[in-house]
Write a protein that holds these residues in place. Structure first.
Motif, PDB file in Angstrom:
ATOM      1  N   ILE A  71     -13.074   0.039  -1.433  1.00 30.05           N
ATOM      2  CA  ILE A  71     -12.941   0.664  -0.122  1.00 30.05           C
ATOM      3  C   ILE A  71     -13.167   2.167  -0.293  1.00 30.05           C
ATOM      4  CG2 ILE A  71     -11.505   0.897   1.924  1.00 30.05           C
ATOM      5  CD1 ILE A  71     -12.035  -2.023   1.054  1.00 30.05           C
ATOM      6  N   TYR A  78      -5.927  -8.439   3.223  1.00 29.62           N
ATOM      7  CA  TYR A  78      -6.148  -8.021   1.846  1.00 29.62           C
ATOM      8  C   TYR A  78      -5.122  -6.972   1.460  1.00 29.62           C
ATOM      9  CZ  TYR A  78     -10.812 -10.091   2.407  1.00 29.62           C
ATOM     10  OH  TYR A  78     -11.857 -10.947   2.647  1.00 29.62           O
ATOM     11  N   TYR A 118      -4.836  -3.361  -0.471  1.00 26.16           N
ATOM     12  CA  TYR A 118      -5.654  -2.214  -0.858  1.00 26.16           C
ATOM     13  C   TYR A 118      -4.898  -1.443  -1.945  1.00 26.16           C
ATOM     14  CZ  TYR A 118      -8.728  -2.748   3.258  1.00 26.16           C
ATOM     15  OH  TYR A 118      -9.626  -3.200   4.194  1.00 26.16           O
ATOM     16  N   LEU A 169     -10.170   2.778  -2.948  1.00 24.14           N
ATOM     17  CA  LEU A 169      -9.176   1.714  -2.939  1.00 24.14           C
ATOM     18  C   LEU A 169      -9.824   0.445  -3.487  1.00 24.14           C
ATOM     19  CD1 LEU A 169      -7.848   2.265   0.717  1.00 24.14           C
ATOM     20  CD2 LEU A 169      -6.862   3.204  -1.391  1.00 24.14           C
ATOM     21  N   GLU A 184      -9.995  -3.496  -3.423  1.00 24.94           N
ATOM     22  CA  GLU A 184      -9.597  -4.619  -2.566  1.00 24.94           C
ATOM     23  C   GLU A 184      -9.104  -5.777  -3.420  1.00 24.94           C
ATOM     24  OE1 GLU A 184     -11.702  -6.111   1.303  1.00 24.94           O
ATOM     25  OE2 GLU A 184     -12.403  -7.389  -0.349  1.00 24.94           O
ATOM     26  N   PHE A 212       0.828  -1.202   0.000  1.00 21.40           N
ATOM     27  CA  PHE A 212       0.000   0.000   0.000  1.00 21.40           C
ATOM     28  C   PHE A 212       0.862   1.252   0.000  1.00 21.40           C
ATOM     29  CE2 PHE A 212      -2.375   3.239   2.501  1.00 21.40           C
ATOM     30  CZ  PHE A 212      -3.389   3.474   1.585  1.00 21.40           C
TER      31      PHE A 212
END
Length: 565
Positions: A403, A327, A329, A389, A391, A48
């Motif tokens: 997201i 997860y 992102y 975002l 996922e 991320f």
């Protein structure tokens, strides 16, 4: 006291794209590596940070870790609001014991050369310590937010404070009191639906067992003058301001969107801002329940601190399942990156990134925003890719969920809130963001450089297909016929595509009759049962009886405005 900070450059702001692509390939190849140290950032978090800073055409920044500086301010000198769902590790990271009293670590943005001076001058005027201390490490993102890590308990979270320099095209961003409060209010509605119990400092240590533990155990911060490395200078200075209006609206939206426990009575203390006064609404019917959303998740913003005298706030955002490493992102702008978007598409068997991301970003985003709007009557007024975002699972496959973040920055559809009796909510929302006819927009490339694999004609087609998917999903949820939605003209301005719908249509009027059903209820205030497809999305408390669920309750749930101490 000299407040000057010397910044050391840790590397060039730009690298050639081949180097970035090679670095990404290594990053992707390490997707199953698990950090062994309790203080190490997990792989999804590393991904991320890399995507936000090094693979984001909106702003290329350093992805190196830096030491975060902060002021230490008595909690009694600040106003604050905490969510009931605030992670104790985050709260204990921000609040610590100093001289037997609770203090707050007020984060300083590493790129700010303007707003921190106002806070320092205020501290001096109050006779308070104006030293900069160091306790956290951090990472930049593509915007003003910074990711902060407490190495003592391993928790990571995001912080937004004012800064006059940031990445990207968005300049001078002030985190002001009104904006922070509205963000928290909005967040509370989105994520909780329960009163916000804000204990005064005298009660904090006595009644919150996790806080005094932090006061006893948290090590002292270090002075910034003790030889720690200084943050580097960003490649391009920007002027970003986060003001009070923005924070208040986020808080208002967060508070509105929460679904969960019954709303209980709470005493609200007066506050200088009208948005924080008194009861917001009284509702009848069965208690609110949590709803399973099919197409989106949210990053909540469970805490804020502010200094009213100088209109400065610090807003805290959780990082969701990134902390757990469940997860990946992927920032929307990173999916639109020249090499990252292509690399992930190819990893998933596609050699046509434009088609791949149409199916796995553009259309899922349409479904997510349709579901969000149907349930909450809100739509983004800045729907660019910095707010979304994607996922991905640990193998970098899209899960289909988007997201959402920064949803306090939204338009409110007047008819939906009036149908819920939320008149006070409308009065507290920014007037220019209250719409009589609902509007939806999308601008996936707004503020970004288009990748070569997404030419203008394909991007225009994305706009058309976005609204086809949006209207199909919204119709399925609300019952508003697609043909009514299709009649709204599609407009394009710059990189944004927009549609405004007629709230006076028969389909919309029928939708508003069952507006309460989108708020976790089984029957409307008139006693009519809610549609089955909405009931199936609800989580039911185990103690509830079916016979009771189908009866409108006479019990009143008193909904106060957010209480801030």
């Amino acid at each position: 006291m000299d407040f000057a900070r010397t910044h050391r450059c840790r590397g060039s702001a730009t690298k050639n794209w081949r180097t970035l692509a090679r670095t990404l390939a290594v990053t992707l190849g390490c997707s199953l590596v698990v950090a062994h140290s309790a203080h190490a950032t997990n792989t999804p978090m590393k991904n991320f940070v890399y995507w936000e800073t090094r693979a984001n055409a909106a702003a290329t920044r350093s992805n190196e870790t830096f030491v975060v500086e902060h002021f230490e301010i008595p909690l009694s000198a600040l106003q604050h609001s905490f969510s009931d769902q605030l992670d104790p590790k985050i709260r204990n990271s921000l609040i610590f014991n100093k001289g037997g009293k609770p203090f707050v670590r007020w984060i300083i943005n590493p790129d700010d050369t303007k707003w921190c001076f106002k806070i320092q001058d205020w501290l001096r005027s109050k006779g308070l310590d104006d030293h900069m201390y160091q306790f956290f490490s951090g990472h930049r993102t593509a915007s003003r937010s910074i990711i902060v890590e407490n190495h003592q308990n391993g928790v990571q979270f995001s912080v937004k404070v004012s800064t006059n320099r940031t990445g990207g095209m968005w300049q001078d961003k002030v985190m002001d009191v009104e904006d922070a409060a509205q963000v928290r209010w909005a967040d509370h509605f989105v994520g909780e639906g329960v009163p916000m119990e804000m204990m005064p400092p005298s009660h904090l240590a006595r009644q919150a067992p996790d806080v005094p533990q932090a006061m006893e155990m948290a090590p002292p911060s270090h002075s910034a003058r003790e030889g720690f490395p200084e943050p580097e200078t960003p490649p391009i200075p920007r002027d970003k301001r986060q003001d009070a209006t923005d924070a208040r609206q986020v808080r208002l939206a967060n508070r509105y969107l929460g679904l969960g426990k019954p709303l209980e009575e709470e005493r609200v203390r007066p506050h200088q801002m009208s948005a924080l006064h008194g009861p917001i609404r009284t509702v009848s019917d069965t208690p609110f329940r949590r709803i399973h959303f099919d197409h989106f998740k949210v990053l909540d913003e469970p805490a804020e601190f502010d200094i009213g005298e100088i209109d400065q706030a610090m807003l805290i955002r959780s990082l969701g399942e990134l902390n757990e490493g469940k997860y990946n992102y992927l920032p929307g702008f990173s999916a639109m990156h020249e090499h990252v978007g292509k690399e992930i598409a190819e990893r998933n068997g596609s050699h046509d990134p434009a088609t791949y991301w149409n199916e796995h970003y553009n259309k899922p985003l349409a479904r997510a925003l349709a579901e969000f709007s149907a349930h909450f009557g809100l739509s983004y007024d800045s729907p660019h890719s910095q707010n979304f975002l994607i996922e991905l699972d640990l193998n970098y496959r899209p899960t289909g969920k988007i997201i959402l973040r920064d949803f306090g920055d939204s338009y409110a559809f007047r008819g939906f809130f009036e149908a819920l009796g939320e008149i006070d909510f409308l009065e507290q929302w920014s007037p220019e963001n209250v719409l009589s006819n609902p509007m939806t927009a999308v601008g996936i490339l707004h503020g970004n450089t288009a990748p070569s694999w997404l030419p203008d004609e394909k991007y225009d087609a994305w706009g058309t297909e976005f609204f086809q998917e949006y209207e199909k999903t919204f119709s399925q949820l609300t019952g508003v016929p697609e043909r009514e939605l299709n009649r709204a003209p599609l407009e394009k301005e710059g990189r944004y595509f927009t549609k405004t719908y007629s709230s006076g249509s028969l389909g919309y009027l029928k939708y508003l009759i069952i507006a309460e059903c989108f708020q976790g209820k089984l029957v409307t205030s008139d006693g009519n049962p809610c549609p089955e497809h909405l009931k199936r999305k609800m989580f039911f408390p185990k103690h509830e009886r079916c016979s009771e669920l189908l009866k409108p309750s006479e019990k009143k749930y008193y909904y106060p405005g957010p209480t801030r101490k």
